[in-house]
Design a protein around this motif. Structure first.
Motif, PDB file in Angstrom:
ATOM      1  N   ILE A  46       0.847  -1.205   0.000  1.00 28.78           N
ATOM      2  CA  ILE A  46       0.000   0.000   0.000  1.00 28.78           C
ATOM      3  C   ILE A  46       0.877   1.248   0.000  1.00 28.78           C
ATOM      4  O   ILE A  46       0.634   2.193  -0.767  1.00 28.78           O
ATOM      5  N   LEU A  47       1.938   1.226   0.831  1.00 29.09           N
ATOM      6  CA  LEU A  47       2.826   2.396   0.873  1.00 29.09           C
ATOM      7  C   LEU A  47       3.457   2.636  -0.489  1.00 29.09           C
ATOM      8  O   LEU A  47       3.519   3.766  -0.976  1.00 29.09           O
ATOM      9  N   LEU A  48       3.923   1.536  -1.125  1.00 29.04           N
ATOM     10  CA  LEU A  48       4.551   1.684  -2.441  1.00 29.04           C
ATOM     11  C   LEU A  48       3.557   2.250  -3.453  1.00 29.04           C
ATOM     12  O   LEU A  48       3.894   3.137  -4.247  1.00 29.04           O
ATOM     13  N   ALA A  49       2.320   1.745  -3.392  1.00 29.55           N
ATOM     14  CA  ALA A  49       1.319   2.229  -4.333  1.00 29.55           C
ATOM     15  C   ALA A  49       1.077   3.719  -4.128  1.00 29.55           C
ATOM     16  O   ALA A  49       1.025   4.491  -5.097  1.00 29.55           O
ATOM     17  N   ILE A  50       0.958   4.127  -2.870  1.00 29.73           N
ATOM     18  CA  ILE A  50       0.744   5.557  -2.600  1.00 29.73           C
ATOM     19  C   ILE A  50       1.926   6.363  -3.110  1.00 29.73           C
ATOM     20  O   ILE A  50       1.771   7.405  -3.760  1.00 29.73           O
ATOM     21  N   ALA A  51       3.145   5.845  -2.859  1.00 29.51           N
ATOM     22  CA  ALA A  51       4.333   6.571  -3.300  1.00 29.51           C
ATOM     23  C   ALA A  51       4.346   6.709  -4.820  1.00 29.51           C
ATOM     24  O   ALA A  51       4.656   7.775  -5.357  1.00 29.51           O
ATOM     25  N   ILE A  52       3.980   5.629  -5.528  1.00 28.69           N
ATOM     26  CA  ILE A  52       3.996   5.688  -6.992  1.00 28.69           C
ATOM     27  C   ILE A  52       2.995   6.720  -7.488  1.00 28.69           C
ATOM     28  O   ILE A  52       3.268   7.498  -8.404  1.00 28.69           O
ATOM     29  N   VAL A  53       1.812   6.739  -6.847  1.00 29.68           N
ATOM     30  CA  VAL A  53       0.782   7.655  -7.324  1.00 29.68           C
ATOM     31  C   VAL A  53       1.136   9.108  -7.013  1.00 29.68           C
ATOM     32  O   VAL A  53       0.884  10.008  -7.814  1.00 29.68           O
ATOM     33  N   LEU A  54       1.757   9.335  -5.852  1.00 32.35           N
ATOM     34  CA  LEU A  54       1.978  10.730  -5.456  1.00 32.35           C
ATOM     35  C   LEU A  54       3.335  11.290  -5.879  1.00 32.35           C
ATOM     36  O   LEU A  54       3.502  12.501  -5.949  1.00 32.35           O
ATOM     37  N   HIS A  55       4.314  10.426  -6.141  1.00 34.65           N
ATOM     38  CA  HIS A  55       5.661  10.919  -6.419  1.00 34.65           C
ATOM     39  C   HIS A  55       5.703  11.694  -7.731  1.00 34.65           C
ATOM     40  O   HIS A  55       5.012  11.381  -8.682  1.00 34.65           O
ATOM     41  N   LYS A  56       6.545  12.719  -7.739  1.00 36.14           N
ATOM     42  CA  LYS A  56       6.587  13.571  -8.923  1.00 36.14           C
ATOM     43  C   LYS A  56       7.645  13.112  -9.942  1.00 36.14           C
ATOM     44  O   LYS A  56       7.492  13.299 -11.131  1.00 36.14           O
ATOM     45  N   ASN A  57       8.735  12.518  -9.424  1.00 41.53           N
ATOM     46  CA  ASN A  57       9.845  12.206 -10.308  1.00 41.53           C
ATOM     47  C   ASN A  57       9.672  10.824 -10.941  1.00 41.53           C
ATOM     48  O   ASN A  57       9.672   9.805 -10.260  1.00 41.53           O
ATOM     49  N   ASN A  58       9.523  10.802 -12.271  1.00 41.82           N
ATOM     50  CA  ASN A  58       9.258   9.525 -12.927  1.00 41.82           C
ATOM     51  C   ASN A  58      10.414   8.544 -12.793  1.00 41.82           C
ATOM     52  O   ASN A  58      10.209   7.340 -12.780  1.00 41.82           O
TER      53      ASN A  58
END
Lengths: 537, 193, 111, 230
Positions: free
Chosen positions: B19-31
């Motif tokens: 879940i944390l990884l998913a949130i990070a992927i969705v919210l992170h700005k740097n591709n």
């Protein structure tokens, strides 16, 4: 004999691959051969089984039918089969070119045909999912085929939005599998009828998931945003195919899943009628304001899908077959219009109707054929659109009837607007048109007229309904249609043509990708509210 | 603590990480960072498949999801950080000797900085020897973003690019003060036939 | 193992789709949704004391093999969709100079 | 901001309904399929790995189109990335990313191991976890490592695509053989009452073919991407 559906799926696919493998332009003729084989097989199959469709069921590998994948046919799927064979013939003739290297194009086109036949005939939910996803991929490749910026962005929009929808469909399949222990459509239909499983939250939720996935595929409001983009930028042959038959794949799934849940006590007709009416009105509003000839046609596909939904959502069998009939008719006249528009765009090198003038003087035959298509879509007596619309009208209440009239008015207006391309002086000295391209357009026009005049025997033969009480023409109908055209002309002259601010605003209104997904979630939640939460209260 | 409960707790921990990884992927700005996250995401899902008694699915996920897919992501994201320029002028406009120091280079460099792109200038003789008339096709069909050429008659430098690109609009603004630079933008060809 | 926790992953993916401003971000979100759904399918079928679906000499109580076969198909489908979408996104970038949805979709046709 | 808050509310609502669903599902759970596969899977298909039994026999038709999706996507990706210019002229991108030496040495050791593991997974698909699709993906990854070792590796995509399509033909052909022996489409060509060992012949053949096909398909996909990257 019973295995004919397998050949129907694999003949086009294998032909496609042979064309791709042998790098000779002459191999393109194989496409026509394969198409011929498919036609003969389908006719033979139909003549064998037309008395008793229950014999058509078989399972691959001869396994227990709850374990293996099964195919089956009924009146609806057979009529879809013939319709798609016909449209594919037309598109094939239109785009066929043995001299140029069209290997890649034919490969995708024929592969799509085989996959579409599979989608129509399968009796297994997961197999259906595989076919839907395969259709999505193939269509997005066909949309991107021209390799221009427009087509790339339309293709990726289409691909991602539809994949999101299809994944919702998959989630629905999962829940159904765990509650029914199989994913065989026939079996689930009987299980729903015989048990009270359909009352449970799980099955209701699965129904909502399946239906919202289908809503994306069949371009219902508010999820139609991919359609005008994709259909307007593809090659005209592809546009005709997409608008004519492939988008009907979504409606076919709608029919299938509705029939699967037919025994469930869900009150679906109100909801889907409302969705259909909104789709129709919004679609026609966009269509009236557009200036791009292919955009106009693409938005009309949206509004006509709304009209079909008005019919298909009904529980009354006559109105339902009206929707089905309109679906077939729309396939005919929309393909006709797109193919004709393709010829015009090719000659005039522009898609903006402001700059296309004098088509009638330059290409009289094509203009007459196009006018046949326009009269059909706007519901003129004697043409096929009129018949199916009156069948739908017959089962509507007063308020619903007026909604349909509004849509008709909009349709008339926008085709009056489009018809100005025929007038004016001849601007082109000698238009270069290949004779071969006229053939499918003419055949489609003949089909439109035939469906308009001989609707009674055709409907009786294919769908087994009696339409004898719907006359193709009478003085009253002509009068009503004339009144409609008059009102449409006034609307066009005093509102649309003046290009007021709201008209411009609607024309340039585009929904971005994240908003489209937002709408998807919104639509999904509303469906949960209607079908899951409301019955619980 | 016996084996079964330990697996259960591992599963909960992995699901939390997922879940944390998913949130990070969705919210992170740097591709670029997301690629690493998505590779670890698919490793975690693969372990969860194994815990769910599905080794077949886990093998498929590891082979496809954590090797091939991240590679494809890396390539496509690095492609989207590039600004490919084809230099056909062949004089001191961009290259002075072997160094990138010409005035054209400075200009393009500033443009690339503005959009955080990597400037990639090439004067491949194979491409440069192509006919001038091919420029339009080069722009449309290949990934070349900009072609720099020299007009022999007027002595002006010509920038050729796609009209649809945002970068070109900016470039047009930037080159306005320069008299000896002209920008030509190609319109996407009409289609629909 | 809890299906609810897995479902949260699916929802996060949908959240990403509904807020992503950038094509690549949307592709990432689709990947997340898909992995979430696969995990959910396996998760719902798993139970305590279940064994892997291979028939050995000793009879164990196996988990349902059908979801696993279906999910292998889904993984292959998902990876091809991702690959196709990424190839399209490269082309979109070179045509529009950006992969932001708003700018790419905001352009008028034919420009 | 309001939009995002509403979005979270929507997702929360969906989650709440799903909570009710999971409550429901534990009572509904229908294990018809599971019981069937456990009782009949090995005898009917000859595969100890029931997952392989399903995708190579019970639901082989799905697997065709799974392979078909890969085939279509490969053709589509090549078509989209291809341009009409001469390929040799178009290789103008500079090779700026040099692979570290350590990585190359490591790859040389890992590469054959992965290849062998891939083949093992393919051939033993009916006995142990794995099978054509998974093994094919592992083989493709192994080939991918080759590209790190040898930068200037040239691959003839056309040839690979041709072989890939031929393999698809072969898969359909082998699967249709059952029409002659059993009178049914797409199942094992050995008679239904033959021994488990002889049924395995068909499973191994089909696993190898599918593995081959998947490996070639994925190979083409990332070659197309690598070429795009040059």
């Amino acid at each position: 004999m019973i295995f004919v559906p397998v050949y129907l799926v694999f003949v086009p696919i294998l032909a496609a691959m042979i064309i791709f493998l042998f790098q000779k332009p002459k191999m393109a003729y194989l496409a026509l051969v394969a198409q011929g084989v498919v036609t003969v097989l389908a006719v033979w199959y139909f003549l064998t089984f037309r008395d008793d469709y229950s014999q058509t069921f078989f399972t691959f590998g001869g396994w227990n039918n709850l374990i293996g994948i099964g195919f089956r046919n009924d009146a609806i799927s057979i009529s879809f089969l013939f319709l798609s064979i016909f449209i594919w013939w037309m598109v094939l003739i239109y785009t066929f070119n043995a001299k140029k290297d069209t290997r890649n194009f034919l490969f995708f086109l024929l592969f799509l045909e085989g996959v579409f036949f599979g989608l129509i005939q399968t009796n297994d939910l997961f197999n259906m999912f595989v076919f839907i996803e395969l259709t999505t991929i193939l269509v997005s490749i066909l949309v991107a085929y021209e390799k221009a910026g427009d087509s790339f962005r339309a293709a990726i929009y289409y691909l991602l939005l539809n994949t999101a929808g299809v994944l919702a469909f998959l989630l629905g399949i999962i829940l159904l599998y765990y509650s029914f222990g199989n994913i065989n459509i026939n079996q689930i239909t009987t299980m729903i009828a015989s048990s009270d499983l359909s009352e449970t939250t799980t099955v209701r939720f699965a129904y909502v998931l399946l239906m919202s996935g289908i809503a994306v595929k069949s371009a219902m409001f508010p999820l139609f945003t991919w359609l005008p983009r994709a259909h307007a930028v593809a090659k005209s042959g592809v546009s005709a195919l997409l608008s004519g038959i492939v988008v009907k794949g979504g409606l076919y799934l709608f029919i299938r899943i509705s029939l699967m849940f037919a025994a469930a006590p869900y009150d679906t007709s109100m909801f889907f009628f409302a969705i259909g009416a909104t789709t129709a009105i919004v679609g026609v509003m966009f269509a009236m304001t557009q200036k791009d000839i292919k955009q106009i046609l693409a938005y009309h596909t949206v509004s006509q899908i709304g009209i079909m939904m008005m019919g298909l959502s009904s529980t009354d069998s006559l109105t339902f077959s009206g929707g089905l009939l309109h679906l077939y008719n729309h396939a005919l006249f929309k393909s006709l219009l797109f193919l004709g528009a393709g010829i015009i765009v090719n000659v005039y090198k522009t898609k903006n109707i402001k700059y296309i003038r004098g088509v009638f003087r330059a290409m009289p035959l094509l203009s007459i054929l196009m006018i046949v298509g326009m009269l059909s879509i706007s519901g003129s007596p004697l043409f096929n659109g009129f018949i199916s619309k009156s069948v739908i009208k017959y089962g509507l209440t007063d308020a619903q009837y007026w909604l349909l009239q509004i849509v008709n008015l909009g349709t008339a207006t926008s085709f009056l607007k489009m018809s100005q391309i025929f007038f004016g002086p001849r601007t082109l000295s000698y238009p270069l048109v290949r004779k071969r391209e006229y053939l499918p357009v003419a055949l489609l026009a003949v089909a439109c007229l035939t469906m308009g005049v001989l609707h009674v025997p055709i409907a009786d033969f294919v769908l087994d309904v009696d339409l004898a009480k719907f006359k193709p023409i009478s003085l009253q109908y002509v009068f009503e249609y004339g009144l409609m055209l008059g009102a449409g002309f006034l609307l066009y002259k005093y509102v649309i043509d003046k290009d007021y601010k709201p008209v411009q605003w609607i024309r340039n209104f585009r929904i971005s990708f994240e908003t489209a997904n937002y709408m998807f979630l919104l639509y999904f939640t509303v469906m949960i509210g209607v079908f899951v939460v409301y019955p619980m209260l | 603590m016996d084996g079964a409960t330990m697996i259960e707790w591992t599963a909960y921990a992995l699901q939390g990480i997922l879940i944390l990884l998913a949130i990070a992927i969705v919210l992170h700005k740097n591709n670029g960072t997301i690629i690493i996250l998505i590779a670890s995401f698919s490793l975690v899902t693969a372990s969860l498949y194994i815990i769910n008694n599905a080794p077949d699915v886990a093998i498929a996920e590891i082979a496809i999801g954590s090797a091939i897919i991240p590679l494809i992501y890396v390539i496509s994201i690095s492609r989207q950080r590039e600004f490919i320029v084809l230099d056909r002028a062949m004089d001191e406009f961009i290259f002075i000797g072997d160094e990138l120091a010409g005035i054209g280079y400075v200009l393009l460099h500033r443009l690339a900085e503005y959009y955080h792109l990597e400037l990639n200038i090439t004067n491949d003789p194979g491409l440069c020897s192509l006919d001038e008339a091919m420029d339009r096709m080069l722009c449309e069909k290949t990934n070349v973003d900009l072609i720099v050429a020299k007009d022999e008659e007027t002595g002006k430098y010509v920038f050729k690019g796609k009209r649809s690109s945002t970068l070109m609009k900016k470039l047009q603004q930037m080159t306005q003060p320069f008299d000896n630079i002209e920008v030509i933008l190609f319109k996407d060809s009409e289609f629909g036939g | 193992m809890n299906p609810l926790l897995t479902f949260i992953v699916v929802l996060i993916g949908f959240y990403g789709l509904a807020t992503s401003k950038n094509i690549i971000k949307s592709v990432f979100s689709v990947t997340i949704i898909e992995s979430g759904i696969i995990l959910l399918f396996l998760n719902l079928g798993n139970f305590e004391g279940g064994g892997i679906p291979i028939v050995g000499e000793s009879l164990t109580n196996i988990v349902d093999p059908l979801p696993q076969a279906l999910m292998i198909t889904t993984i292959v489908i998902g990876s091809t969709v991702t690959a196709l979408a990424l190839m399209l996104s490269i082309k979109v970038f070179h045509h529009y100079g950006t992969v932001e949805w708003a700018e790419v979709l905001g352009r008028k046709d034919g420009e | 901001m309001v939009k995002q808050a509403l979005l979270l509310v929507l997702l929360g609502g969906i989650f709440a309904v799903f909570y009710l669903v999971t409550e429901d599902l534990s009572e509904l759970y229908n294990n018809f399929g599971k019981t069937y596969f456990q009782l009949n899977g090995l005898l009917e298909t000859g595969s100890r790995n029931l997952v392989t039994a399903i995708y190579l026999d019970y639901r082989l038709f799905d697997s065709f189109f799974e392979a078909g999706i890969l085939l279509v996507a490969v053709a589509g990706i090549i078509w989209i990335s291809k341009h009409d210019l001469n390929e040799k002229n178009a290789q103008f991108m500079l090779d700026r990313y040099k692979t570290p030496d350590l990585f190359i040495t490591f790859s040389r050791i890992v590469y054959p191991m992965m290849l062998v593991f891939g083949f093992y997974v393919i051939i033993n698909g009916h006995l142990s976890p794995g099978g054509g699709f998974q093994g094919g993906a592992i083989v493709a990854t192994a080939i991918l490592i080759l590209y790190y070792i040898d930068h200037d590796r040239e691959t003839n995509i056309k040839q690979i695509v041709t072989i890939e399509k031929l393999v698809f033909f072969l898969i359909v052909l082998v699967a249709s053989l059952s029409l002659l022996t059993r009178g049914e489409f797409f199942t094992n060509f050995m008679p239904l009452d033959s021994s488990v060992a002889s049924k395995a012949i068909y499973l191994v053949i089909l696993n190898i073919l599918i593995g081959f096909k998947v490996a070639l398909g994925l190979w083409t996909i990332f070659t197309a991407f690598l070429r795009e990257g040059r």
